[in-house]
Enzyme design. Structure first.
Site, short mmCIF file in Angstrom:
data_model
loop_
_atom_site.label_atom_id
_atom_site.label_comp_id
_atom_site.label_asym_id
_atom_site.label_seq_id
_atom_site.Cartn_x
_atom_site.Cartn_y
_atom_site.Cartn_z
N GLY A 21 11.74 -11.68 20.32
CA GLY A 21 10.47 -12.12 19.76
C GLY A 21 10.67 -12.53 18.32
N ASP A 41 0.51 -1.41 7.85
CA ASP A 41 0.41 -2.41 8.92
C ASP A 41 0.51 -1.75 10.30
OD1 ASP A 41 -0.03 -4.89 9.96
OD2 ASP A 41 2.03 -5.60 9.72
#
Ligand SMILES: *[C@@H]1O[C@H](CO)[C@@H](O)[C@H](O)[C@H]1NC(C)=O
Ligand SMILES: *[C@@H]1O[C@H](CO)[C@@H](O)[C@H](O)[C@H]1NC(C)=O
Ligand SMILES: *[C@@H]1O[C@H](CO)[C@@H](O)[C@H](O)[C@H]1NC(C)=O
Ligand SMILES: *[C@@H]1O[C@H](CO)[C@@H](O)[C@H](O)[C@H]1NC(C)=O
Ligand SMILES: *[C@@H]1O[C@H](CO)[C@@H](O)[C@H](O)[C@H]1NC(C)=O
Ligand SMILES: *[C@@H]1O[C@H](CO)[C@@H](O)[C@H](O)[C@H]1NC(C)=O
Ligand SMILES: *[C@@H]1O[C@H](CO)[C@@H](O)[C@H](O)[C@H]1NC(C)=O
Ligand SMILES: *[C@@H]1O[C@H](CO)[C@@H](O)[C@H](O)[C@H]1NC(C)=O
Ligand SMILES: *[C@@H]1O[C@H](CO)[C@@H](O)[C@H](O)[C@H]1NC(C)=O
Length: 820
Positions: A510, A628
Site C-alpha cells: 500500500g 493520528d
C-alpha cells in the site's frame, strides 16, 4: 448401614428442598435465592453472606462478614451505593447468568455482576472459606466467571490481589466507606500505580495522599515495618500480565485484614484478630507520621522525622522558597550542563524512601554500574538506584524530572542523585577513584563492543558489507542501546532489495502518508514490512537514526514492532514486523470480513488499543501523544491482536510541534478532536477523542466520514448521540452480530465512546480511566452533548493534511516517520 445413610441423605435433600433458611448452605443455583431470611455460609463456617444494615443506618445491603467471631465485621459489600429500604431484597442468578440483587419491586435491579464469558452450563454462586464469593460453572471448581475478590471494597483479605490484571484491563483497588453508616465510596483509596517501577499509593480524592513507595524486592520502599512475621507472608508480582500485592496467612487459624478508613487519622490499618482478648487489634497503620504526607517537603526535599524543621534539602540543593513554607521544595545550587558529561556526577544518599516513580524507567537486567552509565547518557535523568535490593542488589531504576516525596526511613534505600560536579567530594583521592572507575567502565564497554563486533563479523561476514555499521550500538554515544537489548538493526540495502524482490509491485502492500510499503521475506524466512520514505524527505541521516532508536524504545505488545532501518545514500527505509491480517479498517468496514470479528474479538481489540495508548501516554519512558489514531493505523497480527502503528506523528518527533505546526494540522479528519482540528492544540485528550471515534466505529461498523455533513448518516457522533438521547443506543450496533447476550457490554462501550468524544478535553476521561472503565461494570457519568454532533462546527478542510487517509480499504499503513 447403607439404608441408614441413604435415608439420611434423603432427609438432607428434603430439608434442602423444603427450607432454604434452616440449613447452612455455601452454594445456590437455579431458582434459589438469598433473602432477608437466609444467608450463605462458607463450607467451614468462616464467612457468611447476607443482608445487613451498616452502623446505625436502617438501609439494607448485601455483604460478607466473618461468621466465626462475634460482631459483624463486614469485609465486602455488593450494593455499596444503592441500599434497599425494606426487607424485600433478593439475591439470585438470573437466566442470562448475571448475579442480580433485586429491590422492593422485583423488577428493579439494584446491583448486578456479569460473568466474564458466555455461559455454557448451569451457574452456581458459592461463598468460599477465603471470603471470596464466586460465580462458576456447576462443574468447574477452579475457574470463576466472576468473583468478589476482583471487586474489593474497603478491605483486603488474605489471598486477595491489590493491583492490576492487565490482560483483562481490571484494576483492583480499595476505597474507603463514606462513614461507618454508609458503605458508598468515600475519599480515600489505596492503589498500585502502574509505571515502569510500580508504586503503592494512597489517594485522597484525586490527590496523592501518601506513598509507600515502589516494591524493592523485599517490601514497599517506604514501609520498613513490612517484614517477615509469624502472622502473614506477602508478595508483589509484576510482569506483563499482572501487577499486584498480595498476602497470605501463615497459619490457617489466624485472622488479618487491611482496611482503608475514611474517618481515622490513620487511613489504612492492618488489623489482626487477638484470640486472647477476642477482639481486633491494630497491627500497623499508614500514614505513620507527618513525613508520610505526600510531597511534604516538595521537590528535592528530604523529610526527616524528629528534626526541626522536618524538611531539609538534599545535598547539592538549596531551598527555593522561604524556610517556613517548604511546598516549593529545593533547587540545585548549580545547574549542570547537558552537553558536558563531566559537569555532573552522582551523590549517594543513604536510608531513603524512594521518590515518586511516575516518571521512571526500570530494567531488572541492568547492574548498578550500567544503570549509572544509562543515567549519565540522558540529561533528564536525575537519579538512579538498584530496583531490587535483595542480596547485594540488582536491577536498575532511573528517575526523570524532579524527585518528589523523599523521606528518611529506617532500613531505607540508597539513592544516587545527580548533582553538579563541584558538589562531589573534592579530595584528589576521590577524583582518582572516579577516573579509574570511568576508565575501567570505558575499557569494559569498549571491550564488549569490540568483542561483539568481532563475533558478529565472523558469524555473518556476508551480511556485513554495510556502510552504516552493524547496529545502533556503533552509533556515537549510544551505548545505552546495547544494554537495553535494543535490536535496532541497520539493514543492508542489498538485503532489502533481495527481500522485496527489488521493490516489485507485486510486493507492494500500500501507499502510506510518506511513501510506499512493501512486503518482504528475509533470507532466514522472517517476513517484514518495509516502508520506503519518499526521497523528498529533508531529514538528516543522524536525526533519522536517532528517531529510529527512540521508536525502538517503545515496546509494548499493542504497538507494532520496529525491527530496524536502512540508510544508504538518499534511501531511508524502516523495517517492521509483518502483520498478516492487515489493518482494522479492512475488517470492520467490510461487510463479509466483519463477520470474522465477533464481540469478544472486538472487545479484545478495543482493550488492546486502549492499553497501547495508555502505554504511550503514561507508561512509556517518553510521554507520547499519537495524534493520528484511526482504524487504518491499527494492524492485526495472526491472532487478531491489535498493534498501533504510525506513532511517528507523535509529538516527540516534532520537537516543538505544538507551537510550530499549528498552521499545518497533521492527522486525519474524522478522528481529530475539535480543539486540534480548529486551533491546532493537541494533548493526550485529543488521542482520547480519536479513540472514542475508533470505539464507535468498531461498534457500528460505520466509518465516521467527517464532521461537516449536516445529515447524521455521515456523522457517526451525531448518530450515536441521537440514538443515545432517544434511548435506543443499541441500534448503533453493527448489523452482523445482534445477539442480545452482548447488549449490556455493547451499551457500556457506547457509553465510554460518548464520554471520549466530549467537546471539551477536560470532560473526556484519561486513558487510564478508559482502561479501568472497560474492565468494570461500574456506573459511569452521563455524557454531555459530544463534539460535532450538532453539525454546527465547520472545519477548514486542508487536503494536504488529510491525504494520509487513502480511499482504498485494503490500504496497509505501517508506521511512518513524519518527514519534515
Ligand atoms: C421472613 O420471615 C418472616 C417471619 O418468618 C416473614 O414474615 C417474612 O415474610 C419473611 N421474609 C421474606 C422476604 O421471606
Ligand atoms: C428509600 O426511601 C426513600 C424515601 O422513602 C426513597 O426516596 C428512596 O428512593 C428509597 N430507596 C430505594 C432504593 O427504593
Ligand atoms: C439478568 O440481569 C442483567 C443485569 O441486570 C440484565 O441485563 C439481563 O437482562 C438479565 N437477564 C434476564 C434474562 O432477565
Ligand atoms: C413496582 O414498579 C412499578 C413501576 O415502576 C409500579 O407501578 C408499582 O407500583 C411498583 N410496585 C410496588 C409494590 O412498589
Ligand atoms: C530480586 O532479586 C532476587 C535475587 O536476585 C530474586 O530472587 C527476586 O526474584 C528479585 N525480585 C524481583 C521483584 O525482581
Ligand atoms: C475507622 O476508624 C474509626 C476511628 O478509629 C473506627 O471507629 C472505625 O471503626 C474505622 N472503620 C473501619 C471500617 O475500620
Ligand atoms: C506555601 O507556598 C505555596 C506556593 O507558593 C502556597 O500555595 C501555599 O499556600 C503556601 N503555604 C503556606 C502555609 O504558606
Ligand atoms: C532480562 O533478561 C531475560 C533473560 O535474558 C529476558 O528474557 C528479559 O526479557 C530481559 N528483561 C528486560 C526487561 O530486558
Ligand atoms: C528531556 O525533557 C525535555 C522536557 O521535558 C524533553 O523535551 C526532552 O525530549 C527530554 N530529553 C530526553 C533525552 O528524554
Amino acid at each position: 448401614m447403607e439404608i441408614l445413610s441413604f435415608t439420611s441423605l434423603l432427609s438432607t435433600i428434603l430439608i434442602l428442598c423444603s427450607s432454604e433458611s434452616s440449613i447452612a448452605l455455601d452454594t445456590i443455583s437455579g431458582t434459589q435465592t438469598i433473602t432477608e431470611n437466609s444467608t450463605l455460609i462458607s463450607k467451614h463456617g468462616k464467612f457468611e453472606l447476607g443482608f445487613f444494615s451498616p452502623g446505625s443506618s436502617t438501609n439494607r445491603h448485601v455483604g460478607i462478614w466473618y461468621k466465626d467471631i462475634p460482631g459483624k465485621t463486614i469485609v465486602w459489600v455488593a450494593n455499596r451505593q444503592k441500599p434497599i429500604n425494606d426487607s424485600s431484597g433478593t439475591l439470585m442468578i438470573n437466566r442470562t447468568g448475571h448475579l442480580v440483587l433485586l429491590g422492593q419491586n422485583t423488577s428493579t435491579v439494584v446491583w448486578s455482576a456479569k460473568p466474564n464469558k458466555p455461559i455454557q452450563a448451569t451457574l452456581v454462586l458459592q461463598l468460599l472459606d477465603s471470603g471470596n464469593l464466586v460465580l462458576r460453572d456447576e462443574n468447574s471448581e477452579e475457574s470463576y466467571l466472576w468473583q468478589s475478590f476482583d471487586y474489593p471494597g474497603d478491605t483486603l483479605l488474605p489471598g486477595m490481589k491489590l493491583g492490576w490484571d492487565l490482560k483483562a484491563g481490571l484494576e483492583r483497588r480499595l476505597v474507603s466507606w463514606k462513614s461507618s453508616n454508609d458503605p458508598s465510596p468515600g475519599d480515600f483509596s489505596w492503589r498500585i500505580e502502574l509505571s515502569s517501577y510500580p508504586d503503592s499509593v494512597m489517594w485522597k480524592g484525586s490527590d496523592k495522599y501518601c506513598r509507600n513507595g515502589p516494591w524493592n524486592g523485599l517490601r514497599f520502599s517506604g514501609q520498613p515495618e513490612l517484614k517477615p512475621n509469624p502472622l502473614f507472608k506477602f508478595e508483589f508480582v509484576s510482569n506483563k500480565d499482572e501487577v499486584y500485592y498480595i498476602f497470605y496467612l501463615q497459619d490457617g487459624s489466624g485472622k488479618t485484614r487491611i482496611v482503608v478508613n475514611q474517618t481515622s487519622g490513620y487511613n489504612r490499618e492492618r488489623y489482626a484478630w487477638d484470640l486472647a482478648i477476642k477482639s481486633w487489634k491494630i497491627y500497623a497503620s499508614v500514614p505513620i507520621d507527618n513525613c508520610d504526607k505526600y510531597a511534604q517537603c516538595g521537590a528535592y526535599g528530604n523529610c526527616i522525622t524528629g528534626e526541626s524543621p522536618i524538611c531539609q534539602c538534599l545535598k547539592g540543593f538549596k531551598p527555593k522558597g522561604n524556610f517556613i513554607n517548604w511546598s516549593q521544595g529545593c533547587v540545585r545550587n548549580k545547574q549542570f550542563s547537558c552537553e558536558d558529561k563531566h559537569s555532573s556526577g552522582f551523590l549517594k544518599i543513604r536510608g531513603l524512601k524512594l521518590p515518586d516513580t511516575t516518571y521512571t524507567w526500570a530494567n531488572a537486567n541492568l547492574s548498578l554500574k550500567e544503570c549509572k552509565v544509562q543515567c549519565l547518557s540522558n540529561c533528564n535523568c536525575t537519579a538512579y538506584t538498584n530496583s531490587n535490593i535483595t542480596g547485594r542488589g540488582s536491577g536498575c531504576a532511573m528517575w526523570f524530572g524532579d524527585l518528589i516525596d523523599i523521606r528518611e526511613v529506617k532500613d531505607g534505600q540508597d539513592l544516587y542523585i545527580r548533582v553538579h560536579a563541584s558538589e562531589l567530594g573534592r579530595s584528589s583521592e576521590h577524583k582518582v577513584k572516579i577516573v579509574v572507575i570511568v576508565l575501567a567502565v570505558f575499557v569494559v564497554v569498549c571491550g564488549i563492543f569490540l568483542l561483539a563486533n568481532y563475533i558478529r563479523k565472523v558469524r555473518t561476514r556476508k551480511d556485513l558489507e554495510d556502510n552504516a555499521g552493524t547496529s545502533a550500538i556503533m552509533n556515537n554515544q549510544n551505548n545505552e542501546s546495547q544494554t537495553q537489548n535494543l535490536e535496532v538493526l541497520f539493514f543492508n540495502l542489498d538485503k532489502i532489495v533481495k527481500a522485496t524482490n527489488n521493490f516489485s509491485s507485486s510486493n507492494k502492500l500500500g501507499e502510506g502518508g510518506f511513501g510506499p510499503v512493501y512486503k518482504g521475506t528475509l533470507e532466514d524466512g522472517q517476513e517484514i514490512a518495509v516502508k520506503r520514505l519518499s526521497r523528498s524527505s529533508l531529514q538528516g541521516v543522524n536525526e533519522f537514526k536517532n528517531e529510529v532508536i527512540l521508536i525502538a524504545k517503545l515496546q509494548h505488545r499493542n504497538l507494532v514492532k520496529l525491527l530496524g532501518c536502512c540508510v544508504q545514500g538518499e534511501e531511508k527505509m524502516l523495517v517492521y514486523e509483518y502483520m498478516p491480517n492487515n489493518s482494522l479498517d479492512s475488517f470492520i468496514f467490510d461487510t463479509t470480513k466483519s463477520m470474522l470479528l465477533d464481540w469478544s474479538k472486538r472487545f479484545n481489540i478495543i482493550c488492546g488499543v486502549a492499553r497501547g495508548i495508555l502505554y504511550l501516554h503514561q507508561d512509556s519512558r517518553l510521554r507520547i501523544i499519537h495524534r493520528d489514531l484511526k482504524a487504518s493505523n491499527i494492524l492485526l497480527d495472526n491472532e487478531m491482536n491489535p498493534k498501533i502503528s504510525d506513532f511517528g506523528m507523535a509529538r516527540t518527533f516534532g520537537g516543538d510541534q505544538s507551537v510550530g505546526n499549528t498552521n499545518r494540522v497533521a492527522g486525519t479528519y474524522g478522528y481529530m478532536a475539535p480543539e486540534y482540528a480548529v486551533d491546532g492544540l493537541f494533548s493526550v485528550k485529543s488521542d482520547v477523542f480519536s479513540f472514542g471515534i475508533l470505539l464507535l466505529e468498531i461498534i457500528s461498523g460505520k466509518r465516521n466520514k467527517g464532521f461537516y455533513h449536516q445529515t447524521n448518516d455521515f456523522n457517526l457522533i451525531g448518530l450515536a448521540w441521537k440514538l443515545w438521547k432517544e434511548g435506543r443506543p443499541l441500534e448503533l450496533m453493527s448489523p452482523c452480530f445482534k445477539d442480545p447476550i452482548n447488549h449490556p457490554e455493547v451499551l457500556h462501550w457506547i457509553h465510554i465512546g460518548l464520554l471520549c468524544v466530549q467537546e471539551h478535553p477536560e470532560d473526556r476521561p484519561s486513558m487510564s480511566y478508559v482502561v479501568a472503565m472497560l474492565g468494570s461494570e461500574s456506573s459511569l457519568p452521563q455524557p454531555k452533548q459530544p463534539a460535532f454532533s450538532s453539525g454546527k462546527v465547520t472545519v477548514r478542510a486542508d487536503s494536504s493534511s488529510s491525504k494520509a487517509r487513502s480511499s482504498s480499504t485494503n490500504e496497509m499503513t505501517v508506521t511512518d516517520l513524519e518527514p519534515r
